[in-house]
Motif scaffolding. Structure first.
Motif, short mmCIF file in Angstrom:
data_model
loop_
_atom_site.label_atom_id
_atom_site.label_comp_id
_atom_site.label_asym_id
_atom_site.label_seq_id
_atom_site.Cartn_x
_atom_site.Cartn_y
_atom_site.Cartn_z
N ALA A 165 -55.00 -36.44 -57.58
CA ALA A 165 -53.79 -37.28 -57.47
C ALA A 165 -54.05 -38.58 -56.72
CB ALA A 165 -52.69 -36.49 -56.75
N CYS A 166 -55.14 -38.68 -55.98
CA CYS A 166 -55.37 -39.88 -55.17
C CYS A 166 -55.48 -41.12 -56.07
CB CYS A 166 -56.65 -39.72 -54.35
SG CYS A 166 -57.07 -41.23 -53.44
N PRO A 167 -54.61 -42.11 -55.88
CA PRO A 167 -54.63 -43.28 -56.77
C PRO A 167 -55.81 -44.20 -56.50
CG PRO A 167 -52.99 -43.56 -55.05
CD PRO A 167 -53.53 -42.18 -54.89
N ALA A 168 -56.50 -43.99 -55.39
CA ALA A 168 -57.61 -44.88 -55.03
C ALA A 168 -58.97 -44.23 -55.26
CB ALA A 168 -57.46 -45.28 -53.55
N GLY A 169 -59.00 -42.98 -55.74
CA GLY A 169 -60.28 -42.29 -55.90
C GLY A 169 -61.01 -42.16 -54.58
N ALA A 170 -60.26 -41.97 -53.50
CA ALA A 170 -60.87 -42.00 -52.17
C ALA A 170 -61.36 -40.63 -51.69
CB ALA A 170 -59.86 -42.55 -51.16
N LEU A 171 -61.03 -39.57 -52.44
CA LEU A 171 -61.38 -38.23 -51.96
C LEU A 171 -62.54 -37.64 -52.73
CD1 LEU A 171 -57.80 -36.80 -51.36
CD2 LEU A 171 -59.40 -37.68 -49.66
N ASP A 207 -57.35 -49.87 -48.26
CA ASP A 207 -57.04 -50.99 -49.18
C ASP A 207 -55.82 -50.64 -50.03
OD1 ASP A 207 -59.17 -52.36 -48.17
OD2 ASP A 207 -60.46 -52.12 -49.93
N ASN A 208 -55.73 -49.38 -50.47
CA ASN A 208 -54.56 -48.94 -51.24
C ASN A 208 -53.29 -49.04 -50.40
OD1 ASN A 208 -53.20 -47.60 -53.51
ND2 ASN A 208 -53.02 -45.88 -52.09
N SER A 209 -53.36 -48.59 -49.14
CA SER A 209 -52.17 -48.66 -48.28
C SER A 209 -51.80 -50.11 -47.97
CB SER A 209 -52.41 -47.88 -46.97
OG SER A 209 -52.26 -46.50 -47.22
N PRO A 253 -47.07 -46.36 -46.33
CA PRO A 253 -48.41 -45.89 -46.70
C PRO A 253 -48.36 -44.72 -47.67
CG PRO A 253 -48.30 -46.30 -44.37
CD PRO A 253 -46.91 -46.50 -44.90
N CYS A 254 -49.41 -44.58 -48.42
CA CYS A 254 -49.49 -43.72 -49.60
C CYS A 254 -49.12 -42.24 -49.33
CB CYS A 254 -50.89 -43.86 -50.15
SG CYS A 254 -51.33 -42.73 -51.44
N GLY A 255 -50.05 -41.46 -48.78
CA GLY A 255 -49.76 -40.07 -48.44
C GLY A 255 -49.63 -39.12 -49.62
N ILE A 256 -50.04 -39.53 -50.81
CA ILE A 256 -49.91 -38.66 -51.98
C ILE A 256 -50.74 -37.39 -51.81
CG2 ILE A 256 -50.54 -38.48 -54.44
CD1 ILE A 256 -49.59 -41.38 -54.73
N CYS A 257 -51.91 -37.51 -51.18
CA CYS A 257 -52.78 -36.33 -50.98
C CYS A 257 -52.12 -35.31 -50.06
CB CYS A 257 -54.13 -36.77 -50.42
SG CYS A 257 -54.01 -37.71 -48.89
N ILE A 258 -51.16 -35.75 -49.27
CA ILE A 258 -50.41 -34.84 -48.40
C ILE A 258 -49.26 -34.21 -49.18
CG2 ILE A 258 -48.85 -34.82 -46.40
CD1 ILE A 258 -50.69 -36.97 -45.17
#
Ligand code: SF4
Ligand code: SF4
Length: 161
Positions: free
Chosen positions: A83-89, A106-108, A118-123
């Motif tokens: 789900a991470c929109p930034a491919g950060a995980l 950078d995404n936030s 701020p994003c927090g989608i991974c949460i």
């Protein structure tokens, strides 16, 4: 005793320049036996999964210690990674798979420029936590996740969420 508050920076730009904290509440919470690390690099708790914020008190008081949390709470479902929109995980667990801090901040920062929190989608997507049951929000099916994404994108057009 000294209280260490949760956030000590003024804006996301500060974290872009220097993405290092002087104190890790996550590690303090891990050592206090409150939960275990997830693939999303947050501390998962049995009560709230990753949907929890920590503050800390450093003290010279002699207190009885709690044991480490006895089981790994992360199910390795990889919802956070997908789900991470930034491919950060990274699919590896913490600490082998560290969050790409630059991609995340950078995404936030992009969201902040649009006045979106701020994003927090991974949460939000993590299925761990009793709070899911309490609020009648069990882990969403793919169809339900798609519906929530469309709702979120609609609300974000107006600068919220
Ligand atoms: S906060 Fe958003 S961008 Fe950062 S790791 Fe989580 S989902 Fe990815
Ligand atoms: S979403 Fe799944 S893989 Fe990610 S931290 Fe939660 S349980 Fe672990």
């Amino acid at each position: 005793s000294v209280f260490v508050p949760r956030d000590g920076y003024e804006s996301i730009e500060v974290l872009q320049k220097n993405p290092v904290a002087f104190f890790s509440h996550r590690h303090a919470a891990l050592l206090a036996g409150l939960g275990t690390f997830g693939v999303n690099n947050t501390l998962l708790t049995p009560e709230y999964g990753p949907r929890v914020r920590f503050g800390s008190v450093l003290t010279a008081a002699v207190l009885p210690a709690d044991p480490l949390f006895p089981e790994d709470l992360c199910t390795r479902c990889m919802r956070c990674v997908r789900a991470c929109p930034a491919g950060a995980l990274d699919e590896r667990n913490y600490p082998e798979g560290l969050t790409d801090k630059a991609a995340c901040t950078d995404n936030s920062a992009r969201l902040a420029r649009r006045h979106i929190s701020p994003c927090g989608i991974c949460i939000g997507v993590c299925p761990v936590g009793e709070d899911r049951r309490h609020y009648g929000r069990p882990a969403a099916s793919p169809g339900e996740r798609d519906r929530r994404r469309r709702v979120r994108e609609h609300v974000q057009k107006y600068g919220g969420l």
